[in-house]
Design a protein around this motif. Structure first.
Motif, PDB file in Angstrom:
ATOM      1  N   GLU A   7       7.667  12.060  -2.400  1.00 49.79           N
ATOM      2  CA  GLU A   7       7.324  11.087  -1.893  1.00 49.79           C
ATOM      3  C   GLU A   7       7.619   9.970  -3.441  1.00 49.79           C
ATOM      4  O   GLU A   7       7.430  10.479  -4.070  1.00 49.79           O
ATOM      5  N   PHE A   8       8.310   8.599  -3.235  1.00 45.37           N
ATOM      6  CA  PHE A   8       8.511   7.768  -4.360  1.00 45.37           C
ATOM      7  C   PHE A   8       7.699   6.666  -3.570  1.00 45.37           C
ATOM      8  O   PHE A   8       7.223   6.310  -2.647  1.00 45.37           O
ATOM      9  N   LYS A   9       6.574   6.540  -4.984  1.00 52.37           N
ATOM     10  CA  LYS A   9       6.118   5.207  -5.097  1.00 52.37           C
ATOM     11  C   LYS A   9       6.317   4.106  -5.585  1.00 52.37           C
ATOM     12  O   LYS A   9       7.191   4.145  -6.613  1.00 52.37           O
ATOM     13  N   PHE A  10       6.012   3.057  -4.918  1.00 51.00           N
ATOM     14  CA  PHE A  10       6.265   1.347  -4.731  1.00 51.00           C
ATOM     15  C   PHE A  10       6.303   1.523  -6.912  1.00 51.00           C
ATOM     16  O   PHE A  10       5.272   1.832  -7.277  1.00 51.00           O
ATOM     17  N   ASP A  11       7.019   1.554  -7.348  1.00 54.94           N
ATOM     18  CA  ASP A  11       6.972   0.585  -9.570  1.00 54.94           C
ATOM     19  C   ASP A  11       6.480  -0.874  -9.342  1.00 54.94           C
ATOM     20  O   ASP A  11       6.412  -1.229 -10.018  1.00 54.94           O
ATOM     21  N   ARG A  12       8.776  -1.550  -8.760  1.00 52.12           N
ATOM     22  CA  ARG A  12       8.176  -2.708  -9.287  1.00 52.12           C
ATOM     23  C   ARG A  12       9.703  -3.177  -8.242  1.00 52.12           C
ATOM     24  O   ARG A  12      10.171  -2.902  -8.243  1.00 52.12           O
ATOM     25  N   GLU A  13       9.714  -4.642  -8.951  1.00 56.86           N
ATOM     26  CA  GLU A  13      11.180  -5.278  -8.262  1.00 56.86           C
ATOM     27  C   GLU A  13      11.618  -6.660  -8.863  1.00 56.86           C
ATOM     28  O   GLU A  13      10.620  -7.104  -9.645  1.00 56.86           O
ATOM     29  N   GLU A  14      12.830  -7.017  -8.380  1.00 57.40           N
ATOM     30  CA  GLU A  14      13.198  -7.926  -9.348  1.00 57.40           C
ATOM     31  C   GLU A  14      13.839  -8.267  -8.423  1.00 57.40           C
ATOM     32  O   GLU A  14      14.961  -8.226  -7.360  1.00 57.40           O
ATOM     33  N   SER A  35       3.768  -8.833  -0.631  1.00 59.82           N
ATOM     34  CA  SER A  35       2.794  -7.739  -1.179  1.00 59.82           C
ATOM     35  C   SER A  35       2.820  -6.588  -0.530  1.00 59.82           C
ATOM     36  O   SER A  35       2.085  -6.097  -0.644  1.00 59.82           O
ATOM     37  N   PHE A  36       4.520  -6.247  -0.190  1.00 57.69           N
ATOM     38  CA  PHE A  36       4.251  -4.855   1.157  1.00 57.69           C
ATOM     39  C   PHE A  36       4.162  -3.562  -0.380  1.00 57.69           C
ATOM     40  O   PHE A  36       5.710  -4.334  -0.560  1.00 57.69           O
ATOM     41  N   LYS A  37       4.486  -3.086  -0.429  1.00 57.78           N
ATOM     42  CA  LYS A  37       4.738  -1.904  -1.646  1.00 57.78           C
ATOM     43  C   LYS A  37       4.323  -0.578  -1.134  1.00 57.78           C
ATOM     44  O   LYS A  37       3.857   0.414  -1.281  1.00 57.78           O
ATOM     45  N   PRO A  38       5.519  -0.567  -0.455  1.00 58.29           N
ATOM     46  CA  PRO A  38       5.301   1.033   0.009  1.00 58.29           C
ATOM     47  C   PRO A  38       4.971   2.176  -0.618  1.00 58.29           C
ATOM     48  O   PRO A  38       6.197   2.169  -1.151  1.00 58.29           O
ATOM     49  N   ASN A  39       5.454   3.531  -0.122  1.00 60.78           N
ATOM     50  CA  ASN A  39       5.828   4.631  -0.580  1.00 60.78           C
ATOM     51  C   ASN A  39       7.336   5.060   0.383  1.00 60.78           C
ATOM     52  O   ASN A  39       7.065   4.713   1.510  1.00 60.78           O
ATOM     53  N   ALA A  55       2.381   2.449   3.759  1.00 63.63           N
ATOM     54  CA  ALA A  55       1.563   1.689   2.685  1.00 63.63           C
ATOM     55  C   ALA A  55      -0.019   1.426   3.225  1.00 63.63           C
ATOM     56  O   ALA A  55      -0.254   0.985   4.356  1.00 63.63           O
ATOM     57  N   GLY A  56      -0.977   1.442   2.844  1.00 59.24           N
ATOM     58  CA  GLY A  56      -2.230   2.113   3.407  1.00 59.24           C
ATOM     59  C   GLY A  56      -2.145   2.277   4.445  1.00 59.24           C
ATOM     60  O   GLY A  56      -2.102   3.557   4.901  1.00 59.24           O
ATOM     61  N   ASP A  57      -3.141   1.608   4.917  1.00 60.98           N
ATOM     62  CA  ASP A  57      -3.001   1.614   7.159  1.00 60.98           C
ATOM     63  C   ASP A  57      -1.543   1.897   7.883  1.00 60.98           C
ATOM     64  O   ASP A  57      -1.717   2.440   8.563  1.00 60.98           O
ATOM     65  N   PHE A  58       0.162   1.200   7.086  1.00 58.21           N
ATOM     66  CA  PHE A  58       0.529   1.198   7.721  1.00 58.21           C
ATOM     67  C   PHE A  58       1.283   2.102   7.648  1.00 58.21           C
ATOM     68  O   PHE A  58       1.945   2.855   6.616  1.00 58.21           O
ATOM     69  N   LYS A  59       2.282   2.730   8.185  1.00 59.41           N
ATOM     70  CA  LYS A  59       3.194   4.564   8.942  1.00 59.41           C
ATOM     71  C   LYS A  59       3.703   4.523   9.718  1.00 59.41           C
ATOM     72  O   LYS A  59       3.793   3.441  10.630  1.00 59.41           O
ATOM     73  N   LYS A  60       5.248   4.201   9.103  1.00 59.33           N
ATOM     74  CA  LYS A  60       6.460   3.627   9.759  1.00 59.33           C
ATOM     75  C   LYS A  60       7.546   5.003   9.877  1.00 59.33           C
ATOM     76  O   LYS A  60       7.748   5.281   8.384  1.00 59.33           O
TER      77      LYS A  60
END
Length: 134
Positions: A7-14, A35-39, A55-60
């Motif tokens: 599993e890779f967790k969201f860290d940051r964005e540019e 605001s979507f910061k998925p793993n 991400a939270g309750d979201f799973k795909k």
């Protein structure tokens, strides 16, 4: 392929906010994407890969075979034709929306990180999202 099943967790964005802005979404939709910061987890079963996005309750789950186009269902109701190609530890996904253009996601995996480069056929910019192994 030490990154498989990890599993890779969201860290940051540019420049992601500029990418979302160029999509010309309404304010509510744009806010959801920002605001979507998925793993993300990439698994492999035979010649099929599955990207598990959560991400939270979201799973795909997005299941694909390298080089084989498939219809992808997005949460906004759009269904682009997606194709994923692989070159070593880099997976490039192109979502084709027909006359509305295309989006390209280049996912570069290492055992400890994931870098996603995001491009649009209707935008000269580039956005990046970075993840770290959990």
């Amino acid at each position: 392929m030490a990154y498989l099943n990890k599993e890779f967790k969201f860290d940051r964005e540019e420049n992601y906010d500029a990418f979302i802005k160029q999509l010309a979404l309404n304010e509510e939709s744009a806010g959801k994407y920002l605001s979507f910061k998925p793993n993300l987890t990439l698994t492999k079963n035979g010649d099929e890969y599955t990207m598990k996005i959560s991400a939270g309750d979201f799973k795909k789950d997005v299941t694909f075979k390298v080089g084989v186009p498939f219809q992808e269902s997005l949460s906004n109701g759009l269904t682009p034709t997606s194709t994923v190609t692989a070159n070593g530890d880099t997976f490039t996904q192109v979502q084709d929306f027909g006359d509305k253009g295309s989006l390209t996601f280049i996912r570069e995996f290492t055992p400890n990180s994931l870098k996603v480069t995001i491009k649009s056929s209707k935008w000269d910019g580039v956005a990046y999202r970075y993840y770290v192994a959990a």
